[in-house]
Design an enzyme around this catalytic site. Structure first.
Site, short mmCIF file in Angstrom:
data_model
loop_
_atom_site.label_atom_id
_atom_site.label_comp_id
_atom_site.label_asym_id
_atom_site.label_seq_id
_atom_site.Cartn_x
_atom_site.Cartn_y
_atom_site.Cartn_z
N LYS A 185 -4.05 -41.88 73.60
CA LYS A 185 -3.24 -41.35 74.69
C LYS A 185 -2.29 -40.29 74.19
CE LYS A 185 -2.63 -45.95 76.22
NZ LYS A 185 -2.37 -46.41 74.89
N LYS B 162 -10.38 -42.03 66.97
CA LYS B 162 -10.44 -42.86 68.17
C LYS B 162 -9.73 -42.16 69.32
CE LYS B 162 -9.16 -47.33 69.96
NZ LYS B 162 -8.26 -48.45 69.94
N LYS C 209 0.22 -43.88 60.35
CA LYS C 209 1.17 -43.27 61.28
C LYS C 209 2.43 -42.77 60.59
CE LYS C 209 0.18 -45.38 65.76
NZ LYS C 209 0.79 -46.05 66.91
#
Ligand code: TRP
Length: 333
Positions: free
Chosen positions: A203, A200, A118
């Site tokens: 959201k 994956k 990230k």
């Protein structure tokens, strides 16, 4: 009371309200929580403080937090058997996170693969909070002395870190925390993006056809599934080396309850278009009752507020007990 003296195991898990909940959250997490809610003492959190570790919009966070609570209920979590609450409503999560920051070696956090992914190339957008995020997660779990933490494979490393932090704390300051275990479900634990089966389902990913949100309209669901990325082969079989097809079949299996064998026989001789149409019908039918319950639950906004207030009151004795012991153990009292 710690895990050693309890007869029913205590479960804690959480989802970030960083966007609308999607099929991956339902199949990989919530559905299992619902199925097992009779077996355990259940605490399910909407982790709104984790959602601020990356860029976000406050108004959206507020509405997604409430929406997530409504969807937990709509998916079948029963507030009589589960305590459903919002992380920021219990300020001790951040208090404990600070205390645990001071017993967590930096090297342990530097090894976290999610942080490495990230933060890569993020510059000043990478907050310190993103780095210490796993410590806040450890605080979530340890505050409630949870025994089991049902999560997806991608969170296993974070739960193992929580274990390590608990063990280190107990060694340094005396036995205080239950050492939790990650509980990973093998089937359907990982739903991938429909537009990119190497990632994956998430959201926060952009892309109109990435995920199916639990509140999507049937038309939108059908469009997303019909556009799902597959490959140029023909036969419909479960083969992880064909990730797009494999993902469609995994979702089909999770929602139909059929075996791999039954599904392969059912689709023998059919093309991808046929599979996608049947899958879209199945997903729409599975979400329909959830959406109806969601509309019903949210028709009265006070209902969710009351439920959340009651949850905080129910958790209070556990939180006070853990924090009292931590403060003494660490020398603040
Ligand atoms: N980090 C988890 C995720 O992104 C969410 C989370 C926060 C969590 N605190 C938790 C999960 C505690 C289980 C237990 O999926």
């Amino acid at each position: 009371m710690t895990g050693a003296t309890r007869t029913t195991k205590r479960v804690f898990s959480g989802i970030q309200p960083s966007g609308g909940l999607h099929l991956g959250n339902y199949i990989g997490a919530i559905r299992n929580w619902v199925e097992e809610q009779d077996r355990y003492e259940n605490i399910f959190c909407v982790v709104d403080q984790h959602a601020i570790t990356v860029d976000y919009d406050p108004a959206q966070l507020r509405s997604h937090t409430r929406q997530t609570v409504g969807l937990y209920l709509a998916c079948g979590l029963d507030p009589e058997r589960c305590t459903i609450f919002v992380q920021s409503h219990v300020p001790e999560h951040t208090e404990l996170a600070w205390l645990l920051n001071c017993v967590t070696p930096m090297g342990w956090l530097e090894r976290m693969t999610q942080f490495k992914e990230k933060s890569a190339g993020g510059g000043e957008r990478v907050s310190t909070g993103l780095f210490t995020y796993p410590v806040l997660m450890a605080a979530d779990i340890l505050l409630y002395q949870a025994d089991g933490v049902p999560v997806g494979e991608d969170q296993k490393q974070h739960v193992e870190l929580a274990r390590d932090i608990a063990a280190r704390f107990n060694r340094l300051f005396g036995d205080t925390f239950t050492v939790p275990e990650p509980w990973i479900r093998p089937v359907g634990a990982r739903v991938m993006g429909f537009d990119d089966p190497s990632r994956k389902m998430s959201k926060s990913a952009d892309g109109q056809y990435h995920s199916v949100a639990l509140l999507d309209e049937p038309d939108q669901i059908r469009r997303t599934i019909m556009r799902a990325v597959t490959d140029s082969e023909r036969d419909i079989v479960f083969n992880p080396e064909r990730p797009g097809l494999f993902n469609l079949l995994t979702v089909f299996q999770a929602l139909s309850g059929q075996s791999k064998q039954e599904i392969e026989t059912h689709f023998a001789g059919q093309g991808y278009g046929h599979l996608k149409r049947e899958l879209a019908d199945l997903v729409i039918a599975a979400l329909e009752p959830i959406q109806a319950r969601y509309r019903d639950i949210t028709a009265d906004p006070a209902r969710i507020d009351q439920l959340l207030a009651r949850s905080v009151a129910r958790l209070r004795p556990i939180v006070d007990d853990t924090m009292a012991r931590v403060r003494v153990a660490m020398g603040h009292r």
